[in-house]
Design a protein around this motif. Structure first.
Motif, PDB file in Angstrom:
ATOM      1  N   TYR A  14      62.871  29.694  29.261  1.00  0.00           N
ATOM      2  CA  TYR A  14      62.569  30.677  30.299  1.00  0.00           C
ATOM      3  C   TYR A  14      62.654  32.108  29.752  1.00  0.00           C
TER       4      TYR A  14
ATOM      5  N   PHE B  32      65.382  25.402  30.268  1.00  0.00           N
ATOM      6  CA  PHE B  32      66.045  26.599  30.781  1.00  0.00           C
ATOM      7  C   PHE B  32      66.118  27.688  29.708  1.00  0.00           C
TER       8      PHE B  32
ATOM      9  N   ASN C 249      59.583  26.818  33.804  1.00  0.00           N
ATOM     10  CA  ASN C 249      60.723  26.229  33.098  1.00  0.00           C
ATOM     11  C   ASN C 249      61.841  25.852  34.070  1.00  0.00           C
ATOM     12  N   ILE C 250      62.104  26.713  35.031  1.00  0.00           N
ATOM     13  CA  ILE C 250      63.154  26.442  36.014  1.00  0.00           C
ATOM     14  C   ILE C 250      62.756  25.268  36.906  1.00  0.00           C
TER      15      ILE C 250
ATOM     16  N   GLY D 239      63.004  22.109  34.896  1.00  0.00           N
ATOM     17  CA  GLY D 239      64.397  21.769  34.627  1.00  0.00           C
ATOM     18  C   GLY D 239      65.032  21.072  35.815  1.00  0.00           C
TER      19      GLY D 239
ATOM     20  N   PRO E  88      58.729  30.846  35.534  1.00  0.00           N
ATOM     21  CA  PRO E  88      59.336  30.015  36.591  1.00  0.00           C
ATOM     22  C   PRO E  88      59.082  28.531  36.399  1.00  0.00           C
TER      23      PRO E  88
END
Length: 341
Positions: A128, A125, A147-148, A151, A145
């Motif tokens: 990002y 996160f 990374n999200i 996560g 995105p």
């Protein structure tokens, strides 16, 4: 575009590299897996690799070896000692039988595993918001995105850690620690998530810290001698590799064996999308199974009645172990049938 700074030929995920990059990858996988196998089977090897060598390196090498490198700072040190602590907790479970009967002690492996996953989720996160050279790591990082997505995949993966009440030590000569509820499907979901995390946040280390390190613990888990013992191979290989990073900090970045990421945003998206899709699918099945069996994954085994785990227990679990697990399940309102050896 992130690839603007890349001045080397690439394939989809990584640079093309030389033949020795691929040879070294295979060597690292084999060395980590074999050392873990030896440490599982031999008390003296375990003492050497988890006590003697770390103490000597702590006193005489690690305080100076990482200075001025990408491995400097507190994070690699914390990673090494947290991995070492996790490995030592498993070694203790092998050689101190009384610990195997303590529910609180059986909670240690899942707790350490979950904490490591959540630490990586937080880092995903954070990444990002990074677009370019990360001053904390000295590596190129491209937030997005992916990374999200990854996560979220990590959170789901942590929520699926189950059935540690069924952890036991094999009755065979290896004394391997068996945790049947970390199923083959969960391991694949974990690998997809963990590789995406390393690829997202530690891109130029992903060849070894992602591909090699994950294969070193996953290949044994798919072989008969390593069935059910993934948690040991994962903890041990992670400990060994963290020690290698501190001992030879230039290996992944400045040596002839360095193998860089392609820094391709499509590749970043693909690996995280795959991790998310697989973990979502498995999480839906996991919840469905909890509802169907009416078992509590925090206090009972969720997958004990699967064909694979029945065969695993028939080979590794003594009658005493199975009766103990049955009694725990009985006390929490649901029973798992005792299977004979």
């Amino acid at each position: 575009m992130p690839t603007d700074h890349v001045d080397y030929p690439t394939l989809f995920f990584f640079e093309v590299g030389q033949w020795w990059d691929y040879a070294m990858l295979a060597l690292v996988i084999a060395a980590l897996a074999v050392t873990a196998w030896l440490a599982i089977r031999s008390k003296w090897v375990a003492i050497a690799v988890f006590i003697v060598i770390p103490v000597l390196l702590t006193l005489f090498w690690w305080p100076w070896s990482t200075q001025g490198t990408n491995s400097a700072g507190w994070f690699p040190i914390v990673k090494q000692y947290s991995a070492l602590l996790g490995s030592l907790s498993l070694v203790a479970l092998q050689y101190f039988p009384k610990l195997r009967t303590k529910y609180w002690y059986l909670c240690i492996p899942p707790l350490i595993l979950a904490v490591n996953i959540i630490e990586a989720v937080i880092r995903d996160f954070q990444c990002y918001f990074i677009h370019g050279l990360d001053p904390t790591q000295g590596m190129w990082t491209w937030g997005g995105p992916w990374n999200i997505m990854n996560g979220i995949a990590g959170i789901l993966n942590a929520l699926m850690i189950a059935g540690w009440v069924g952890i036991y030590v094999s009755k065979g000569p290896s004394k391997a620690i068996i945790w049947g509820d970390l199923t083959i499907w969960w391991i694949i979901a974990y690998d997809l998530w963990n590789f995406a995390y390393v690829y997202n946040c530690l891109a130029d280390r992903a060849w070894y810290s992602g591909v090699a390190l994950l294969l070193a613990c996953t290949i044994p888990a798919f072989m008969k001698f390593g069935y059910g013992a993934w948690i040991q191979y994962r903890a041990y290989t992670l400990t060994f590799w963290s020690a290698v990073v501190l001992t030879f900090p230039a290996f992944m970045h400045d040596s002839m064996f360095a193998h860089r990421s392609s820094h391709n945003t499509t590749a970043l998206f693909v690996v995280s999308a795959a991790a998310l899709a697989f973990n979502v699918g498995l999480f839906v099945y996991h919840v469905w199974r909890i509802v169907k069996t009416k078992r509590n994954p925090f206090t009972q085994q969720l997958y004990a009645d699967t064909t694979f785990n029945q065969r695993l227990d028939a080979e590794h679990a003594s009658d005493k172990v199975m009766k103990m697990i049955q009694q725990r399940d009985y006390n929490t309102g649901s029973r798992v049938p005792v299977r004979s050896d």
